[in-house]
Write an enzyme that holds these catalytic residues in place. Structure first.
Site, short mmCIF file in Angstrom:
data_model
loop_
_atom_site.label_atom_id
_atom_site.label_comp_id
_atom_site.label_asym_id
_atom_site.label_seq_id
_atom_site.Cartn_x
_atom_site.Cartn_y
_atom_site.Cartn_z
N SER A 1 -24.05 -8.29 26.73
CA SER A 1 -24.62 -9.65 26.67
C SER A 1 -26.03 -9.63 26.11
CB SER A 1 -24.64 -10.20 28.10
OG SER A 1 -25.51 -11.29 28.19
N TYR B 1 -27.05 -10.23 36.78
CA TYR B 1 -25.98 -10.18 35.77
C TYR B 1 -26.41 -9.31 34.58
CZ TYR B 1 -23.25 -11.79 31.74
OH TYR B 1 -22.48 -11.85 30.60
P1 NAD Z 1 -14.46 -15.88 31.49
O1 NAD Z 1 -14.93 -16.02 32.91
O2 NAD Z 1 -13.82 -17.05 30.84
O3 NAD Z 1 -13.51 -14.61 31.36
C1 NAD Z 1 -13.60 -13.50 32.21
C2 NAD Z 1 -12.23 -13.26 32.80
O4 NAD Z 1 -12.31 -12.11 33.64
C3 NAD Z 1 -11.73 -14.42 33.67
O5 NAD Z 1 -10.45 -14.85 33.24
C4 NAD Z 1 -11.66 -13.83 35.08
O6 NAD Z 1 -10.59 -14.36 35.85
C5 NAD Z 1 -11.52 -12.35 34.79
N1 NAD Z 1 -12.04 -11.53 35.88
C6 NAD Z 1 -13.19 -11.69 36.57
N2 NAD Z 1 -13.31 -10.74 37.51
C7 NAD Z 1 -12.19 -9.97 37.41
C8 NAD Z 1 -11.72 -8.83 38.13
N3 NAD Z 1 -12.42 -8.32 39.15
N4 NAD Z 1 -10.54 -8.29 37.77
C9 NAD Z 1 -9.81 -8.82 36.75
N5 NAD Z 1 -10.21 -9.90 36.03
C10 NAD Z 1 -11.39 -10.46 36.37
O7 NAD Z 1 -15.77 -15.42 30.67
P2 NAD Z 1 -16.01 -15.28 29.09
O8 NAD Z 1 -17.07 -16.25 28.73
O9 NAD Z 1 -14.73 -15.25 28.37
O10 NAD Z 1 -16.68 -13.83 29.06
C11 NAD Z 1 -15.95 -12.65 28.72
C12 NAD Z 1 -16.93 -11.48 28.75
O11 NAD Z 1 -17.98 -11.69 27.82
C13 NAD Z 1 -17.60 -11.26 30.10
O12 NAD Z 1 -17.73 -9.86 30.30
C14 NAD Z 1 -18.96 -11.90 29.92
O13 NAD Z 1 -19.91 -11.31 30.78
C15 NAD Z 1 -19.23 -11.57 28.47
N6 NAD Z 1 -20.18 -12.48 27.84
C16 NAD Z 1 -19.83 -13.78 27.61
C17 NAD Z 1 -20.74 -14.62 26.98
C18 NAD Z 1 -20.42 -16.06 26.68
O14 NAD Z 1 -21.26 -16.76 26.11
N7 NAD Z 1 -19.25 -16.56 27.01
C19 NAD Z 1 -22.02 -14.14 26.60
C20 NAD Z 1 -22.32 -12.81 26.87
C21 NAD Z 1 -21.39 -11.97 27.46
#
Ligand code: NAD
Length: 316
Positions: A124, A149
């Site tokens: 991130s 985080y």
């Molecule tokens: P999201 O919450 O939509 O997707 C994450 C998924 O992981 C969810 O479906 C959730 O149910 C699943 N999950 C959570 N804990 C879990 C566990 N213990 N076991 C199995 N599954 C689990 O989030 P996103 O926005 O799609 O983010 C995806 C990744 O990208 C994450 O690692 C997030 O930290 C990273 N990220 C996202 C952004 C953004 O802008 N969306 C920015 C930086 C980093």
């Protein structure tokens, strides 16, 4: 080709699943449908694929997953599952650490045991924190995270280095910068503000509205992830996947008003702990190593998000 995608039901994960299946990959998604936001939304993200013979869904927590639960022979693991979001991590730092750090270690162990040679990790932009040297470059080691985080994502990058060094697993950490578009998480500002504007409710602006974000459209991010899955030149890389254009909070709200055709009723509130004043990616490394070029204009991406939001509401 065969991929294991953790967090495959989420915002970014489900778009990746769509893309891989369209390209003819075989995909196993692992997701525990955690209740951070409505799991129904996550189920809907995958509904088109649930009967596909090329798609397998394992409903499990990554912390409880064992290599014996998996059939193996994956060409790549894309590890996206995490507790996401900056502000809630301040309320639940231990929970974030457990899923994001211990969970990542478990996935790396699974890669080691199953002999998976390529691991892509969702890091991130928040790892840069309050580093003032913008645009942020990956070779600037001044990481100044200001939320639990963000610290978990730094830890994930470091764990990846260990496994890459000890076991020859190629580890590519992608630092995502505020991803937006259809299926965006409802806690993220664009989605949250859009709903508030459409409901005629007050839109909270934390601070004076001068904070800036490098918003990156989902299709551009997925293109970057795809290229990182194919990358094979070196064993360990950290790569920004941003847009290299920062947009002010109020500018974002004005653009959102434009695509929604409604005015926002703003309410100015004190700054939130953990929120960084700006994010800004230098994407020259992504261009150089992956041939990544973000293409989506902010207004176009917002329009596609708004269309999705409307169709999602219509189906509810
Ligand atoms: P999201 O919450 O939509 O997707 C994450 C998924 O992981 C969810 O479906 C959730 O149910 C699943 N999950 C959570 N804990 C879990 C566990 N213990 N076991 C199995 N599954 C689990 O989030 P996103 O926005 O799609 O983010 C995806 C990744 O990208 C994450 O690692 C997030 O930290 C990273 N990220 C996202 C952004 C953004 O802008 N969306 C920015 C930086 C980093």
């Amino acid at each position: 080709m065969r991929a294991l995608v953790t967090g495959g039901a989420g915002f970014i994960g489900s778009h990746l699943v769509d893309r891989l299946l369209a390209e003819g990959w075989s995909v196993t998604a692992v997701d525990n449908f955690d209740p951070f936001y409505d799991p129904k939304m996550k189920r809907r993200n995958l509904e088109a694929h649930i009967d596909s013979e090329w798609f397998e869904l394992i409903e499990a927590d990554i912390r409880d997953l064992e290599s014996s639960d998996l059939t193996g022979n994956y060409d790549v693991i894309v590890h996206l599952a995490a507790k996401a979001g900056v502000r809630p991590s301040i309320q639940d730092p231990v929970g974030y650490q457990d899923v994001n750090v211990r969970g990542t270690q478990k996935m790396l162990e699974i890669a080691r045991v199953l002999g998976v040679r390529h691991f892509v990790f969702a890091s991130s932009s928040s790892v840069y924190g309050v580093n003032p040297n913008v645009p942020w470059r990956e070779d600037d080691c001044v990481l100044l995270p200001i939320s639990p985080y963000a610290a978990t994502k730094v830890a994930g990058e470091l764990l990846g280095h260990v496994y890459s060094h000890l076991y020859g697993i190629r580890f590519i950490a992608l630092r995502f910068f505020t991803v937006y578009g259809p299926r965006q998480r409802p806690d993220l500002a664009i989605h949250r503000f859009a709903r508030l504007i459409l409901n005629g409710e007050k839109v909270p602006i934390y601070g004076d509205g001068s904070s800036r974000r490098d918003y990156t459209y989902i299709d551009d991010v997925i293109e970057g992830v795809r290229r990182a899955m194919d990358y094979s030149t070196t064993q360990y890389e950290i790569i920004n996947l941003g847009n290299n254009r920062t947009i002010g909070l109020l500018e974002m709200v004005r653009a959102l008003e434009g695509v929604l055709g409604r005015k926002a009723d703003l309410e100015f509130l004190p700054e939130q702990p953990g929120d960084v004043p700006q994010t800004w990616a230098d994407v020259s490394k992504a261009e150089r190593l992956l041939g990544y070029t973000p293409r989506t204009k902010f207004e176009d991406g917002l329009r596609r998000f708004a269309e999705w939001l409307q169709s999602y509401a219509d189906q509810a």
